[in-house]
Design a protein around this motif. Structure first.
Motif, short mmCIF file in Angstrom:
data_model
loop_
_atom_site.label_atom_id
_atom_site.label_comp_id
_atom_site.label_asym_id
_atom_site.label_seq_id
_atom_site.Cartn_x
_atom_site.Cartn_y
_atom_site.Cartn_z
N LYS A 125 49.15 102.15 75.21
CA LYS A 125 49.22 100.84 74.55
C LYS A 125 49.86 99.80 75.47
O LYS A 125 49.44 98.64 75.52
N GLN A 167 47.45 98.70 78.17
CA GLN A 167 46.48 97.77 77.58
C GLN A 167 47.10 96.40 77.38
O GLN A 167 46.48 95.36 77.68
N TYR A 225 47.52 94.59 80.63
CA TYR A 225 46.21 94.08 81.03
C TYR A 225 45.86 92.82 80.24
O TYR A 225 45.36 91.83 80.80
N ASP A 226 46.17 92.83 78.95
CA ASP A 226 45.82 91.69 78.11
C ASP A 226 46.64 90.44 78.44
O ASP A 226 46.16 89.31 78.25
N LEU A 277 40.25 102.55 80.75
CA LEU A 277 41.12 101.40 80.97
C LEU A 277 41.43 101.22 82.46
O LEU A 277 41.52 100.10 82.96
#
Length: 403
Positions: A121, A124, A127-128, A155
């Motif tokens: 998580k 991610q 990355y976001d 991912l």
């Protein structure tokens, strides 16, 4: 109608909770779900699952502040409540605020360090929020710990498209030859140093390196270019070329290529070749097979050197244990022969190919996320014509700074 409401009021909290979940997730009747769970909470106000369900109903009806209030009540009583933490992360993502979600992921990791779900998580979320270098470091750590995770592999492919991580590397190695060697080796230990600059692109890392060596009582330089281009999520390769005008301190030319494959069940393999140009050309063929198991990596590699009368070969078996990250590990390797990828590779130019044994130890540690320190030690023992077996000892240190 009043009788039905009165009858529901007499239901147990557990039955009200069951009906509220049914209304939320199956019937999608959110007003009814809200009424039922609020009625259940009047009877058991400290029930965490009920408050988490109430938060879910608020979230599904776009009442995010009310949803946060319910989750805050749960986490105030039990900061480690995994279901509440997960829902808070999901809530912030629903509010299109990955930075806020990241803060709750970090809180979760305080209670559940090295947890596969939360680490993924976080990668991610990084990355976001477009923190690609940090996301790149973390996703590689996850793949070392959990190489079988298909979500992590997918991912990683996304992150590598955007990650740009430059690095400067400095290293130094010292080689000692005992008295069983000739005086040219015993009385003049080797000193080898290099400086390298690496730049990561969306296809892999490219490295330029300058090597300095003092061997056989003389000094020399070698320049190298190296790359690890990614071909697909399963395949990547290694490419190396080098040149030196200072023979025999370095080979005049060197080159190498290997194709690596990430295989199912956490296996990997590669095939490749190396070329060294001393007074004559030397071709070396190499292959290896490896496997990740929990925090361990096992690898068996061979180098084959065809000769006019015989085939010279070397083998190395490596066991590596990873601690917290891909840069924190302890490795031990045992083997025989000389590898063209190690600093003693110029000894391959000798006409005789005699038996040898070696033990390598590496310890690597990442410091403050962007610094890596590597310490190495090698014991190498080989047969010599007309002499007793000779022993070499080498010690090395490497420092890398990422930015």
């Amino acid at each position: 109608m009043a009788g039905g409401v009165l009858a529901q009021a007499e239901l147990s909290p557990a039955e009200l909770f069951r009906r509220a979940r049914l209304a939320t997730f199956v019937q999608k009747d959110y007003p009814e779900a809200l009424r039922l769970v609020q009625l259940a909470l009047q009877k058991t106000p400290d029930n965490a699952p009920m408050r988490i369900l109430l938060s879910r109903v608020y979230m599904l009806t776009n009442k995010r502040e009310e949803a946060r209030e319910e989750l805050d009540i749960v986490l105030k009583r039990n900061p480690q409540n995994r279901e509440a933490l997960n829902q808070y992360i999901e809530l912030e993502y629903a509010a299109t605020d990955p930075a806020a979600a990241l803060s709750y992921i970090n809180k979760a990791l305080e209670f559940y360090p090295q947890d596969e779900e939360y680490m993924l998580k976080k990668a991610q979320a990084l990355y976001d929020v477009k923190d690609y270098p940090e996301a790149f470091i973390l996703i590689n750590d996850i793949l070392v710990r959990y190489p079988h995770n298909p979500e992590a592999k997918a991912l990683a492919t996304q992150i590598r498209t955007f990650a740009s991580l430059d690095q400067i590397t400095l290293s130094y190695d010292f080689f000692y030859f005992n008295k069983n060697y000739n005086s040219a080796l015993n009385e003049t230990p080797w000193h080898i140093a290099n400086i390298a600059y690496g730049h990561r692109t969306n296809r892999g890392i490219v490295i330029g390196r300058v090597n300095y060596a003092n061997r056989f009582g003389s000094s020399g330089l070698q320049v190298e270019a190296e790359a690890y281009p990614r071909i697909s999520p399963r395949f990547y390769s290694y490419v190396n070329v080098g040149y030196s005008g200072n023979e025999p301190i370095f080979p005049r030319f060197r080159a190498g290529y290997s194709l690596y494959a990430n295989l199912p069940q956490s296996y990997e393999a590669d095939l490749g070749l190396r070329y060294l140009r001393f007074s004559s050309a030397t071709w070396i063929y190499t292959a290896s097979a490896g496997k990740y198991f929990s925090n361990y990596w096992f690898n068996l590699r061979t180098y084959l050197v065809p000769g006019i009368q015989s085939l010279s070969h070397s083998y190395t078996f490596t066991t590596r244990y990873y601690f917290d990250t891909a840069d924190d590990f302890l490795s031990v390797a045992i083997g025989s022969g000389i590898s063209p990828d190690e600093n003693r590779s110029i000894l391959l130019d000798r006409p005789q190919q005699l038996s040898s044994r070696k033990v390598d130890v590496w310890y690597s540690s990442r410091i403050n996320k962007v610094n890596v320190l590597l310490l190495t030690g090698t014991w190498f023992n080989e047969a010599q014509p007309d002499r007793a077996r000779g022993t070499q000892l080498s010690f090395g240190i490497m420092y890398q700074r990422r930015f």
